[in-house]
Design an enzyme around this catalytic site. Structure first.
Site, PDB file in Angstrom:
ATOM      1  N   THR A  37     -24.403 -10.783  -8.635  1.00 32.80           N
ATOM      2  CA  THR A  37     -24.339  -9.628  -9.599  1.00 32.80           C
ATOM      3  C   THR A  37     -25.588  -9.216 -10.234  1.00 32.80           C
ATOM      4  O   THR A  37     -25.555  -7.795 -10.688  1.00 32.80           O
ATOM      5  CB  THR A  37     -23.411 -10.283 -10.793  1.00 32.80           C
ATOM      6  OG1 THR A  37     -22.051 -10.541 -10.278  1.00 32.80           O
ATOM      7  CG2 THR A  37     -23.181  -9.146 -11.943  1.00 32.80           C
ATOM      8  N   TYR A  51     -17.623  -4.002  -9.203  1.00 27.62           N
ATOM      9  CA  TYR A  51     -18.815  -3.493  -8.928  1.00 27.62           C
ATOM     10  C   TYR A  51     -19.158  -4.298  -7.565  1.00 27.62           C
ATOM     11  O   TYR A  51     -18.148  -5.096  -7.149  1.00 27.62           O
ATOM     12  CB  TYR A  51     -19.942  -3.903  -9.768  1.00 27.62           C
ATOM     13  CG  TYR A  51     -20.003  -5.313 -10.193  1.00 27.62           C
ATOM     14  CD1 TYR A  51     -19.195  -5.965 -11.097  1.00 27.62           C
ATOM     15  CD2 TYR A  51     -20.820  -6.329  -9.330  1.00 27.62           C
ATOM     16  CE1 TYR A  51     -19.281  -7.412 -11.336  1.00 27.62           C
ATOM     17  CE2 TYR A  51     -20.717  -7.653  -9.429  1.00 27.62           C
ATOM     18  CZ  TYR A  51     -20.010  -8.164 -10.472  1.00 27.62           C
ATOM     19  OH  TYR A  51     -20.029  -9.494 -10.700  1.00 27.62           O
ATOM     20  N   SER A  84     -23.067 -15.195  -3.894  1.00 27.82           N
ATOM     21  CA  SER A  84     -23.393 -16.506  -3.870  1.00 27.82           C
ATOM     22  C   SER A  84     -22.315 -17.314  -3.409  1.00 27.82           C
ATOM     23  O   SER A  84     -22.351 -18.755  -2.990  1.00 27.82           O
ATOM     24  CB  SER A  84     -24.149 -17.154  -5.228  1.00 27.82           C
ATOM     25  OG  SER A  84     -23.024 -17.175  -6.330  1.00 27.82           O
ATOM     26  N   THR A 117     -23.899 -15.963  -9.750  1.00 20.58           N
ATOM     27  CA  THR A 117     -23.546 -16.942 -10.652  1.00 20.58           C
ATOM     28  C   THR A 117     -22.630 -17.948  -9.969  1.00 20.58           C
ATOM     29  O   THR A 117     -21.979 -18.995 -10.498  1.00 20.58           O
ATOM     30  CB  THR A 117     -22.809 -16.300 -11.902  1.00 20.58           C
ATOM     31  OG1 THR A 117     -21.852 -15.636 -11.687  1.00 20.58           O
ATOM     32  CG2 THR A 117     -23.790 -15.421 -12.737  1.00 20.58           C
ATOM     33  N   ASP A 118     -21.778 -17.561  -9.179  1.00 22.52           N
ATOM     34  CA  ASP A 118     -20.669 -18.353  -8.566  1.00 22.52           C
ATOM     35  C   ASP A 118     -21.196 -19.778  -8.045  1.00 22.52           C
ATOM     36  O   ASP A 118     -20.626 -20.798  -8.315  1.00 22.52           O
ATOM     37  CB  ASP A 118     -19.900 -17.690  -7.442  1.00 22.52           C
ATOM     38  CG  ASP A 118     -18.999 -16.547  -7.831  1.00 22.52           C
ATOM     39  OD1 ASP A 118     -18.194 -15.962  -7.012  1.00 22.52           O
ATOM     40  OD2 ASP A 118     -18.887 -16.303  -8.942  1.00 22.52           O
ATOM     41  N   LYS A 190     -20.931 -23.039 -14.681  1.00 20.59           N
ATOM     42  CA  LYS A 190     -20.351 -21.771 -14.951  1.00 20.59           C
ATOM     43  C   LYS A 190     -18.834 -22.079 -15.597  1.00 20.59           C
ATOM     44  O   LYS A 190     -18.087 -22.616 -14.704  1.00 20.59           O
ATOM     45  CB  LYS A 190     -19.998 -20.818 -13.780  1.00 20.59           C
ATOM     46  CG  LYS A 190     -19.740 -19.500 -14.221  1.00 20.59           C
ATOM     47  CD  LYS A 190     -19.652 -18.614 -12.761  1.00 20.59           C
ATOM     48  CE  LYS A 190     -18.749 -17.139 -12.956  1.00 20.59           C
ATOM     49  NZ  LYS A 190     -19.012 -16.424 -11.865  1.00 20.59           N
ATOM     50  N   GLU A 311     -10.494 -46.147 -13.498  1.00 15.27           N
ATOM     51  CA  GLU A 311      -9.121 -45.772 -13.019  1.00 15.27           C
ATOM     52  C   GLU A 311      -8.684 -46.324 -11.689  1.00 15.27           C
ATOM     53  O   GLU A 311      -7.658 -46.443 -11.270  1.00 15.27           O
ATOM     54  CB  GLU A 311      -9.225 -44.254 -12.861  1.00 15.27           C
ATOM     55  CG  GLU A 311      -9.208 -43.380 -14.055  1.00 15.27           C
ATOM     56  CD  GLU A 311      -7.827 -43.599 -14.791  1.00 15.27           C
ATOM     57  OE1 GLU A 311      -7.653 -43.385 -16.086  1.00 15.27           O
ATOM     58  OE2 GLU A 311      -6.860 -43.754 -14.065  1.00 15.27           O
TER      59      GLU A 311
HETATM   60  N1  DAS Z   1     -19.882 -12.941  -6.603  1.00 13.33           N
HETATM   61  C1  DAS Z   1     -20.661 -13.646  -7.790  1.00 13.33           C
HETATM   62  C2  DAS Z   1     -21.860 -14.168  -6.914  1.00 13.33           C
HETATM   63  O1  DAS Z   1     -22.614 -13.556  -6.210  1.00 13.33           O
HETATM   64  C3  DAS Z   1     -21.346 -12.458  -8.371  1.00 13.33           C
HETATM   65  C4  DAS Z   1     -21.787 -12.903  -9.527  1.00 13.33           C
HETATM   66  O2  DAS Z   1     -21.449 -13.172 -10.563  1.00 13.33           O
HETATM   67  O3  DAS Z   1     -23.151 -13.297  -9.430  1.00 13.33           O
HETATM   68  O4  DAS Z   1     -22.204 -15.293  -7.386  1.00 13.33           O
END
Ligand code: DAS
Length: 354
Positions: A37, A51, A84, A117-118, A190, A311
């Site tokens: 992103t 986007y 990602s 971010t994924d 995240k 556990e």
């Molecule tokens: N699809 C997500 C990624 O590329 C977009 C983002 O949040 O960066 O990890």
């Protein structure tokens, strides 16, 4: 006459110095761009969630922050241009080798990786495990594309570069600069998918970066980078490790399918304390008997803690516990550790230490 000549020379010299780029005496920072992103673009400034990721090239990201030259001499490389969620083990190894090679260069003082971010938390932990350097390595992304109002990528990237350029960030392992915080690449995850305050460490951030200055409050406790027994220069491929989710009514189908496809370890993303349904225990014991490592993690999202024999009778079953690592982080550590050992007691030591 002489005074006029000297003052003329001084004016010329001043003029020359003004033309020299602002970063002549600045640290050298390399930005390795992979997509996400932070490189995203949308058609409407009012749309922060609609986007396309991985569109803007690294040179445009750098040009978009005019003051970057005040903190470092920056150059960029476009390593990948992908979202990602599409990262593979091969992407990790390629990126890790490039980071390690740059870190060995005398003309590189710090490295920034721009990333979706994924799976940012996975890449940050991976680099933390395998790159032998004390130079700052900062992984950074954004929750909104640069085309959206109040986009967060510009400041996140500025903070990443200023931290990569700072001596006080050396030796602290791989860091993640999102939302003004300095987080450990090991701990951060995240936790939210729709806010700019998305990345959190269950044990708290290491510090904050404000106006290009770092404020530290704690240091990493686990082994990393220079103190790691794993070295990307000796790794050409990660071990196949998969994750199976625990929930009510679960069966052992996924675990068996992963093992049939060649998984060397299956991460159990368990409920609660990494608990395992009594419908699944026999199947996992059978897989362990066939040499597949079983590693218990927890899918609680604000920070789990899985201890041995709490556990499940891990000693009796010869299973491994992931300690405080979430399932996706446990996969990374297992995939790296299994390049060196398939001994479950060694694996458990590694999960306590990293
Ligand atoms: N699809 C997500 C990624 O590329 C977009 C983002 O949040 O960066 O990890």
């Amino acid at each position: 006459m002489l005074n006029r000549f000297l003052s003329h020379c001084l004016l010329v010299a001043a003029g020359f110095l003004a033309a020299v780029p602002a970063f002549a005496d600045k640290p050298n920072v390399v930005i390795l761009a992979t997509g996400g992103t932070i490189a995203g673009a949308g058609a409407d400034a009012a749309k922060s969630a609609t986007y396309q990721a991985a569109k803007v090239p690294v040179d445009k990201l750098i040009a978009g922050i005019p003051t970057l030259g005040d903190v470092a001499q920056v150059r960029g490389e476009q390593v990948f241009q992908i979202a990602s969620e599409s990262f593979t083990n091969d992407h990790l190894v390629t990126l890790g080798k490039r980071v390690a090679a740059l870190a060995k260069q005398g003309d590189v003082d710090g490295i920034v990786v721009t990333h979706g971010t994924d799976t940012l938390e996975e890449t940050a932990y991976f680099l933390n495990l395998v790159v032998h350097t004390d130079k700052p390595i900062i992984v950074v992304g954004s929750m909104r594309p640069g085309t959206a109002m109040s986009a967060d990528g510009m400041l996140n990237l500025f903070n990443a570069v200023s931290t990569a350029a700072s001596k006080d960030a050396r030796g602290k392992g791989v860091l993640v600069t999102m939302n003004d915080e300095l987080n450990s690449g090991r701990d951060v995850s995240k936790m939210v998918n729709i806010k700019t305050e998305a990345f959190k460490s269950p044990w708290g951030p290491l510090g904050m970066v404000v106006e290009g200055k770092n404020y530290w409050f704690r240091l990493p406790a686990k082994r990393h980078t220079m103190n790691s027994e794993f070295d990307i220069e000796k790794i050409d491929a990660l071990a196949p490790v998969e994750i199976a989710y625990g929930y009510g009514n679960v069966t052992d189908t996924a675990y068996r399918a992963f093992a049939d496809k060649g998984a060397k370890a299956v991460i159990h993303a368990g409920t609660g304390n990494g608990s395992v349904s009594n419908r699944v225990v026999p199947g996992l014991r059978e897989l362990r008997g066939k040499g597949v490592q079983i590693i218990r993690s927890s899918h609680v999202n604000a920070g789990g803690f899985v201890l041995r024999n709490a556990e499940q009778p891990d000693d009796q079953y010869d299973w491994v516990v992931a300690h405080d690592l979430n399932p996706q982080k446990a996969r990374i550590l297992a995939a790296v550790a299994l390049t060196k050992t398939n001994d479950s007691k060694e694996l458990q030591r590694i999960f306590w230490e990293y």
